[in-house]
Design a protein around this motif. Structure first.
Motif, PDB file in Angstrom:
ATOM      1  N   ILE A 150       0.838  -1.202   0.000  1.00  0.00           N
ATOM      2  CA  ILE A 150       0.000   0.000   0.000  1.00  0.00           C
ATOM      3  C   ILE A 150       0.876   1.256   0.000  1.00  0.00           C
ATOM      4  O   ILE A 150       0.623   2.203  -0.750  1.00  0.00           O
ATOM      5  N   CYS A 151       1.915   1.267   0.822  1.00  0.00           N
ATOM      6  CA  CYS A 151       2.812   2.437   0.885  1.00  0.00           C
ATOM      7  C   CYS A 151       3.564   2.641  -0.424  1.00  0.00           C
ATOM      8  O   CYS A 151       3.694   3.779  -0.899  1.00  0.00           O
ATOM      9  N   ILE A 152       4.055   1.568  -1.020  1.00  0.00           N
ATOM     10  CA  ILE A 152       4.756   1.688  -2.306  1.00  0.00           C
ATOM     11  C   ILE A 152       3.774   2.165  -3.374  1.00  0.00           C
ATOM     12  O   ILE A 152       4.102   3.027  -4.199  1.00  0.00           O
ATOM     13  N   GLY A 153       2.558   1.623  -3.359  1.00  0.00           N
ATOM     14  CA  GLY A 153       1.527   2.077  -4.302  1.00  0.00           C
ATOM     15  C   GLY A 153       1.224   3.550  -4.136  1.00  0.00           C
ATOM     16  O   GLY A 153       1.105   4.291  -5.119  1.00  0.00           O
ATOM     17  N   ALA A 154       1.113   4.014  -2.894  1.00  0.00           N
ATOM     18  CA  ALA A 154       0.860   5.434  -2.639  1.00  0.00           C
ATOM     19  C   ALA A 154       2.007   6.292  -3.162  1.00  0.00           C
ATOM     20  O   ALA A 154       1.783   7.354  -3.765  1.00  0.00           O
ATOM     21  N   ALA A 155       3.245   5.838  -2.972  1.00  0.00           N
ATOM     22  CA  ALA A 155       4.403   6.578  -3.488  1.00  0.00           C
ATOM     23  C   ALA A 155       4.367   6.639  -5.019  1.00  0.00           C
ATOM     24  O   ALA A 155       4.681   7.680  -5.618  1.00  0.00           O
ATOM     25  N   LEU A 156       3.968   5.542  -5.649  1.00  0.00           N
ATOM     26  CA  LEU A 156       3.856   5.530  -7.111  1.00  0.00           C
ATOM     27  C   LEU A 156       2.755   6.482  -7.592  1.00  0.00           C
ATOM     28  O   LEU A 156       2.894   7.115  -8.648  1.00  0.00           O
ATOM     29  N   PHE A 157       1.655   6.583  -6.833  1.00  0.00           N
ATOM     30  CA  PHE A 157       0.599   7.555  -7.177  1.00  0.00           C
ATOM     31  C   PHE A 157       1.176   8.968  -7.212  1.00  0.00           C
ATOM     32  O   PHE A 157       0.926   9.735  -8.135  1.00  0.00           O
ATOM     33  N   ILE A 158       1.936   9.304  -6.189  1.00  0.00           N
ATOM     34  CA  ILE A 158       2.524  10.639  -6.096  1.00  0.00           C
ATOM     35  C   ILE A 158       3.502  10.864  -7.246  1.00  0.00           C
ATOM     36  O   ILE A 158       3.454  11.901  -7.926  1.00  0.00           O
TER      37      ILE A 158
END
Length: 167
Positions: A150-158
């Motif tokens: 989830i955290c890596i996905g959120a970083a990729l969103f940004i």
């Protein structure tokens, strides 16, 4: 007689690979949690390095144990949020499957969300076991593979949004 396309062309995209990534995250997450549950007692900790331990911890709340001591209703609340997020993410994947970084981000968040929903449904809490700490600064809250995805996905969103804005 019209012919059907058996193989999609390069211009069309499918959500199948993205669902495959999410499934892989779910499998890794659940296998690691099963392993920790079978080899550790609740609260048991094994020192791996000077900054990392394995520990069996339960989280009845959300990130950073938010609402963990709220009497039990939060289990159903966070399960519903996770299921709702998964449905919305699948919709977004269908709509944006050709956008690689965005779809990667969605897939990672989807896999992580479902991994934690499975825990809430099976155990009533999320199983956490990764414990990072720094001398003098204390322990970061324990987390798991689903949380990491989830955290890596959120970083990729940004990152994806920053790239889009800069174009």
């Amino acid at each position: 007689m019209a012919t059907k396309k058996i193989f999609p062309t390069k211009s069309s995209s499918s959500i199948t690979p993205w669902l495959g990534i999410a499934t892989l995250i779910i499998l890794i997450d659940q296998l690691t949690k099963i392993t920790i549950n079978k080899t550790f007692q609740y609260g048991e900790e094994k020192v791996i390095t000077s900054f990392f331990n394995l520990v069996l911890a339960y989280n009845k709340g959300a990130a950073f144990s938010f609402l963990s001591n709220s009497g039990g209703w939060q289990r159903y609340f966070f399960t519903a949020i996770g299921i709702g997020a998964a449905v919305f993410i699948i919709y977004l994947l269908k709509k944006h499957s050709a956008q690689r970084m965005f779809a990667w981000a969605l897939s990672l968040v989807l896999g992580g969300a479902i991994g934690n929903v499975i825990d809430r449904l099976l155990y009533g809490h999320v199983v956490d076991f990764l414990d990072f700490h720094w001398p003098g600064l204390g322990h970061f809250p324990a987390f798991n593979v689903a949380d990491s995805a989830i955290c890596i996905g959120a970083a990729l969103f940004i990152l994806d949004e920053l790239r889009r804005v800069n174009k």
